[in-house]
Enzyme design. Sequence first.
Site, PDB file in Angstrom:
ATOM      1  N   GLU A   1       0.836  -1.421   0.039  1.00 40.59           N
ATOM      2  CA  GLU A   1       0.012   0.025   0.085  1.00 40.59           C
ATOM      3  C   GLU A   1       0.931   1.100  -0.093  1.00 40.59           C
ATOM      4  OE1 GLU A   1      -2.875  -0.047   3.107  1.00 40.59           O
ATOM      5  OE2 GLU A   1      -4.260  -1.787   2.088  1.00 40.59           O
TER       6      GLU A   1
ATOM      7  N   GLU B   1      -6.164  -7.764  -0.549  1.00 39.62           N
ATOM      8  CA  GLU B   1      -6.796  -7.321   0.724  1.00 39.62           C
ATOM      9  C   GLU B   1      -8.305  -6.966   0.371  1.00 39.62           C
ATOM     10  OE1 GLU B   1      -5.093  -4.685   3.490  1.00 39.62           O
ATOM     11  OE2 GLU B   1      -3.188  -5.431   3.206  1.00 39.62           O
TER      12      GLU B   1
END
Length: 393
Positions: A169, A295
């Site tokens: 991320e 995710e």
Amino acid sequence: MTEKIKGINLGGWLVLEKWMSLKLFEDVAAEDEYYLAHDLSESEYKARIKVHRSEFITETDFLRISSAGFNLIRIPVPYFIFGDRLPFIGCIEELDRAFNWAEAYGVRILLDLHTAPFSQNAFDNGGLSGVCRWAQMPKEVEFELTVLTRLAERYKNHAALWGIEVINEPITERIWKTMNPQKRYIPRDLKLAADSAPISLEFLKEFYKEAYFRLRNILPEETVISFHDGFELHSWKEFFKENDFKNVMLDTHQYVMIAELKGTPQSLEAYKVYLDGLGKQIAEVQKYVPVFVGEWSLFNSYTAGVDTKGGINPTQEEFLDKKIMSKNELAMAYLELWNASVKAWNQGEGHIYWTYKLNIDTVNEPAWYGWDSWDMSRCLINQWVDPMNDIKY
């Protein structure tokens, strides 16, 4: 792996997030892993970390994950995994055990380098809330690359290794504006947070190329090297067309709570429309690079009974007047959302749920109502999910 990815993240184990294990942070001001190590005495920090790591995830969990039908475990690891960044405590021995458990129970591992020194996103999951300076620090960029190569050397011949994700991320400009991380995760030290900024796609692409070449020189060709999309799913077509990569995948993280931030109405029907659209987008990206959802979660404001403002958790803000659903209503809503999500994610290579386990009490602490949907171990018991049957998509 010839079948669709059907995976679980071991979030909150080797990389900490306060909301996932509140007792670890008792009696300290720390909101993240960086300050936990600085706020506690050395002996108390070591004691808490040792107990947490030995009890939060065990061999039995790997057996349960495999028995539930999952075939991949994504393990987030910190940049200090080798114990060379004091005062933080390394965790390579725990990871060694995890690899052996995975092999024993027939699941594969995606290693995810989840944090970077001075953070790559200013999120709590980056280890240092409100700070995002890693990409501006060449020595720390190089350090991150050395962690990747050391991990590759250690596990390159292990039967359980499926792949390595080079960084988790990294925050780019668009999501920086959407989430406003320095407001969501207020920096404790303004001096340390000074000059924090989103990471450019240009930097990220150069970092990915360098990481790829170093890793591919070590890893067998059948081992996947994965890149996070930086929350820019459609910004990578030319990158993959212009580079002769072997066995790479794009990881995209897709949460309904982020869709809510962008204006998706808080209803099951609206979520399903959103997910259907995402599935079509994933199918489009899949034409030029294999893509998986690394995710995702069932968590949403509709079933939580209150507008969570994009997943603001109860340690950050108290939400009152929640609408409580019956157990049957919850089960039906979650299963409907599970099926819609899996159908979308399987337009690509598959999906990895965030997360396997939480240490929160949703019964005695009403503020956490609805947050148990992040916890796959509870989802399975409550029959909110049906991982054995998602192959039909």
